[in-house]
Each structure stands twice: as C-alpha cells, then as structure tokens.
Design a protein around this motif. Structure first.
Motif, PDB file in Angstrom:
ATOM      1  N   ARG A  92     -34.619   7.580  -1.129  1.00 16.31           N
ATOM      2  CA  ARG A  92     -34.802   6.981  -2.718  1.00 16.31           C
ATOM      3  C   ARG A  92     -33.835   5.930  -2.831  1.00 16.31           C
ATOM      4  N   ILE A  93     -32.602   6.054  -2.597  1.00 10.73           N
ATOM      5  CA  ILE A  93     -31.821   4.880  -2.906  1.00 10.73           C
ATOM      6  C   ILE A  93     -31.769   4.015  -1.973  1.00 10.73           C
ATOM      7  N   ALA A  94     -32.321   3.942  -0.598  1.00  7.37           N
ATOM      8  CA  ALA A  94     -32.831   2.894   0.144  1.00  7.37           C
ATOM      9  C   ALA A  94     -33.824   2.345  -0.261  1.00  7.37           C
ATOM     10  N   ARG A  95     -34.984   2.714  -1.046  1.00  4.02           N
ATOM     11  CA  ARG A  95     -35.973   2.017  -1.558  1.00  4.02           C
ATOM     12  C   ARG A  95     -35.376   1.310  -2.818  1.00  4.02           C
ATOM     13  N   LEU A  96     -34.824   1.842  -3.485  1.00  4.01           N
ATOM     14  CA  LEU A  96     -34.283   0.977  -4.652  1.00  4.01           C
ATOM     15  C   LEU A  96     -33.280  -0.145  -4.070  1.00  4.01           C
ATOM     16  N   THR A  97     -32.448   0.191  -3.066  1.00  5.44           N
ATOM     17  CA  THR A  97     -31.991  -1.150  -2.624  1.00  5.44           C
ATOM     18  C   THR A  97     -32.693  -2.215  -2.191  1.00  5.44           C
ATOM     19  N   ARG A  98     -33.730  -1.666  -1.577  1.00  7.32           N
ATOM     20  CA  ARG A  98     -34.699  -2.666  -0.940  1.00  7.32           C
ATOM     21  C   ARG A  98     -35.277  -3.537  -2.169  1.00  7.32           C
ATOM     22  N   ALA A  99     -35.853  -2.987  -3.159  1.00  7.44           N
ATOM     23  CA  ALA A  99     -36.376  -3.438  -4.325  1.00  7.44           C
ATOM     24  C   ALA A  99     -35.318  -4.354  -4.925  1.00  7.44           C
ATOM     25  N   LEU A 100     -34.036  -4.048  -5.122  1.00  5.34           N
ATOM     26  CA  LEU A 100     -32.979  -4.867  -5.445  1.00  5.34           C
ATOM     27  C   LEU A 100     -32.818  -6.177  -4.560  1.00  5.34           C
ATOM     28  N   ALA A 101     -32.768  -6.029  -3.289  1.00  2.00           N
ATOM     29  CA  ALA A 101     -32.425  -6.993  -2.356  1.00  2.00           C
ATOM     30  C   ALA A 101     -33.676  -7.917  -2.279  1.00  2.00           C
ATOM     31  N   LEU A 102     -34.832  -7.359  -2.579  1.00  2.00           N
ATOM     32  CA  LEU A 102     -36.106  -8.527  -2.288  1.00  2.00           C
ATOM     33  C   LEU A 102     -36.434  -9.130  -3.882  1.00  2.00           C
ATOM     34  N   SER A 103     -35.721  -8.687  -4.793  1.00  2.60           N
ATOM     35  CA  SER A 103     -35.982  -9.228  -6.235  1.00  2.60           C
ATOM     36  C   SER A 103     -35.300 -10.319  -6.493  1.00  2.60           C
ATOM     37  N   ALA A 107     -34.453 -10.400 -14.541  1.00  5.23           N
ATOM     38  CA  ALA A 107     -34.716  -9.424 -15.209  1.00  5.23           C
ATOM     39  C   ALA A 107     -35.307  -8.256 -14.709  1.00  5.23           C
ATOM     40  N   GLU A 108     -36.121  -8.552 -13.571  1.00  4.12           N
ATOM     41  CA  GLU A 108     -36.588  -7.421 -12.509  1.00  4.12           C
ATOM     42  C   GLU A 108     -35.381  -6.806 -11.891  1.00  4.12           C
ATOM     43  N   PHE A 109     -34.441  -7.758 -11.467  1.00  2.00           N
ATOM     44  CA  PHE A 109     -32.972  -7.050 -10.651  1.00  2.00           C
ATOM     45  C   PHE A 109     -32.404  -6.029 -11.859  1.00  2.00           C
ATOM     46  N   ALA A 110     -32.354  -6.679 -13.311  1.00  2.00           N
ATOM     47  CA  ALA A 110     -31.522  -5.835 -14.139  1.00  2.00           C
ATOM     48  C   ALA A 110     -32.411  -4.618 -14.469  1.00  2.00           C
ATOM     49  N   GLN A 111     -33.646  -4.497 -14.493  1.00  2.00           N
ATOM     50  CA  GLN A 111     -34.340  -3.291 -14.604  1.00  2.00           C
ATOM     51  C   GLN A 111     -34.033  -2.500 -13.506  1.00  2.00           C
ATOM     52  N   LEU A 112     -34.300  -2.798 -12.275  1.00  2.00           N
ATOM     53  CA  LEU A 112     -33.918  -1.978 -11.109  1.00  2.00           C
ATOM     54  C   LEU A 112     -32.532  -1.263 -11.186  1.00  2.00           C
ATOM     55  N   TYR A 113     -31.599  -2.033 -11.313  1.00  2.00           N
ATOM     56  CA  TYR A 113     -30.258  -1.790 -11.376  1.00  2.00           C
ATOM     57  C   TYR A 113     -30.045  -0.833 -12.355  1.00  2.00           C
ATOM     58  N   ALA A 114     -30.615  -0.821 -13.601  1.00  2.00           N
ATOM     59  CA  ALA A 114     -30.339   0.022 -14.583  1.00  2.00           C
ATOM     60  C   ALA A 114     -31.150   1.450 -14.490  1.00  2.00           C
ATOM     61  N   LEU A 149     -22.959  -5.816  -5.135  1.00  2.00           N
ATOM     62  CA  LEU A 149     -23.929  -6.547  -5.203  1.00  2.00           C
ATOM     63  C   LEU A 149     -24.329  -7.321  -6.534  1.00  2.00           C
ATOM     64  N   ALA A 150     -24.579  -6.298  -7.609  1.00  2.00           N
ATOM     65  CA  ALA A 150     -24.902  -6.650  -8.903  1.00  2.00           C
ATOM     66  C   ALA A 150     -23.586  -7.347  -9.466  1.00  2.00           C
ATOM     67  N   ALA A 151     -22.581  -7.397  -8.868  1.00  2.00           N
ATOM     68  CA  ALA A 151     -21.260  -8.263  -9.620  1.00  2.00           C
ATOM     69  C   ALA A 151     -21.167  -9.689  -9.036  1.00  2.00           C
ATOM     70  N   LEU A 152     -21.903  -9.941  -8.111  1.00  2.00           N
ATOM     71  CA  LEU A 152     -22.107 -11.314  -7.711  1.00  2.00           C
ATOM     72  C   LEU A 152     -22.570 -12.161  -8.704  1.00  2.00           C
ATOM     73  N   PRO A 153     -22.104 -13.696  -8.701  1.00  2.00           N
ATOM     74  CA  PRO A 153     -22.711 -14.425  -9.788  1.00  2.00           C
ATOM     75  C   PRO A 153     -23.712 -14.706 -10.064  1.00  2.00           C
ATOM     76  N   ASP A 154     -24.779 -14.474  -8.987  1.00  2.00           N
ATOM     77  CA  ASP A 154     -26.012 -14.576  -9.144  1.00  2.00           C
ATOM     78  C   ASP A 154     -26.841 -13.539 -10.240  1.00  2.00           C
ATOM     79  N   HIS A 155     -26.248 -12.398  -9.883  1.00  2.00           N
ATOM     80  CA  HIS A 155     -26.871 -11.208 -10.796  1.00  2.00           C
ATOM     81  C   HIS A 155     -25.888 -10.981 -11.960  1.00  2.00           C
ATOM     82  N   ALA A 156     -24.588 -11.084 -11.976  1.00  2.00           N
ATOM     83  CA  ALA A 156     -23.728 -10.424 -13.084  1.00  2.00           C
ATOM     84  C   ALA A 156     -23.877 -10.970 -14.374  1.00  2.00           C
ATOM     85  N   GLN A 157     -24.409 -12.435 -14.717  1.00  2.00           N
ATOM     86  CA  GLN A 157     -24.820 -12.799 -15.807  1.00  2.00           C
ATOM     87  C   GLN A 157     -25.716 -12.096 -16.515  1.00  2.00           C
TER      88      GLN A 157
END
Length: 195
Positions: A92-103, A107-114, A149-157
C-alpha cells in the motif's frame, strides 16, 4: 524428590512465534528504499547547483537517472504479489509512493501526501510479534523518506500552502497515534491472496 513446575501455555506459544524472514515484497521494498534515498540526495544536490551553469549538468542527469531507478523499483515492487499478511501495508505504501513520484501537479502531490497521515491503520501492521515489528519499522522508514521528499523545494511550498506539516522528527509521535492495538493475526501466517 521430584519437583513439578507447570509451564503456562502462553509462554510455550511465544517460543514458536515466527521470526522475520524476507519475502519477495520485503526484498524489493529494500531496493525501493535505497533507490528513493539516492533520488532524494540527487534532488538535494540540484538545490545548490546553478541551472544555468553547464558544469552542473551532470547533477541534473544524476537526478533524472535516480528518478528512473525509483520508478523501476516501484514498478517491480507494486507488481509483486503479497506472500503474507504483513506484505499488504508495504504494498500500500509502495503504491502511494509511486503515485507521489509520478505526480507532476502540486495540488495532486499535496492530496496524496495528506493520505499518508490519514490512512494510518492501512499503513500499519497490527500486532507485536517480530514480523509486525519489523514491517512497522520498514513503514516508518518509508514515511521518513516521503517526508524528506515532500520537504524538497519543488514540493515544500505546495505542501505548506495546503497546511500539511512536514516534520520528519515528529513521525514517531504520529505513528504511535495511528497504531492499531490488535493482535488479530493467526499464529500461523497464511499466504495473502490479494491486497
């Protein structure tokens, strides 16, 4: 003179509790974790490089190669069938990680991370036996990597704009809040037909 001592049956059953053994899922999960760590480090290197400077092109190529390696590792992991119940939260967490990596959408990344914080029971392995403890350790390491990964500048803001707090040090507190107090697994682990 003979002295008899009764041994409680619970103590006998604990002696036969299965220890941790690797499955295809846990092996591939480790490969994915190493690839994810390399990708995060490559992205961190890019933070300090000048995108206009041709001398920094190798960092960009390294980051792209690391992302491709993460994608390949995640594809292999997500295509692996669960061999036991403890493999399910890893998948399950691998599928979520794949969705985050492909996002590619913020906004989609933020929803997936939540979802990582809200689906705690689905991303935990219930019980206190050695298998559950080891899988929960692997899951907490995956959460820590996803927080990095989420703390990287591309995603953190984007994440901060959506009021999702990213603090890797506080993950242990969040994980204990999500712990499912259940020892519902049978003593003999059976193969899990589906996830």
């Amino acid at each position: 003179m003979t002295v008899y001592q009764s041994i409680p049956s619970a103590g006998v059953l604990e002696a036969f509790a299965p220890g941790f053994t690797h499955t295809s899922v846990t092996r591939r999960f480790g490969v994915m974790q190493r690839a994810l760590g390399a990708w995060i480090e490559a992205e961190r290197d890019l933070e300090h490089s000048g995108s206009w400077d041709p001398a920094c092109d190798h960092w960009l190529r390294d980051a792209e190669a690391a992302r491709a390696a993460v994608g390949a590792a995640l594809d292999a992991l997500c295509d692996t069938p669960a061999e036991r119940l403890e493999d399910r939260p890893l998948l399950r967490i691998a599928r979520l990680t794949r969705a985050l990596a492909l996002s590619e959408d913020g906004a989609e990344f933020a929803q997936l991370y939540a979802r990582l914080a809200t689906s705690g029971a689905l991303l935990r392995c219930p019980g206190r036996h050695p298998l559950a403890l080891r899988v929960n350790l692997m899951l907490s390491e995956a959460r820590r990597a996803l927080a990095q990964l989420a703390a990287l500048p591309d995603h953190a803001q984007i994440i901060e704009g959506n009021c999702v707090e990213i603090v890797p040090e506080d993950l242990a507190i969040a994980e204990t809040a999500c712990t499912v107090a259940s020892d519902a697994y049978p003593p003999v682990m059976q193969a899990a037909p589906g996830v």
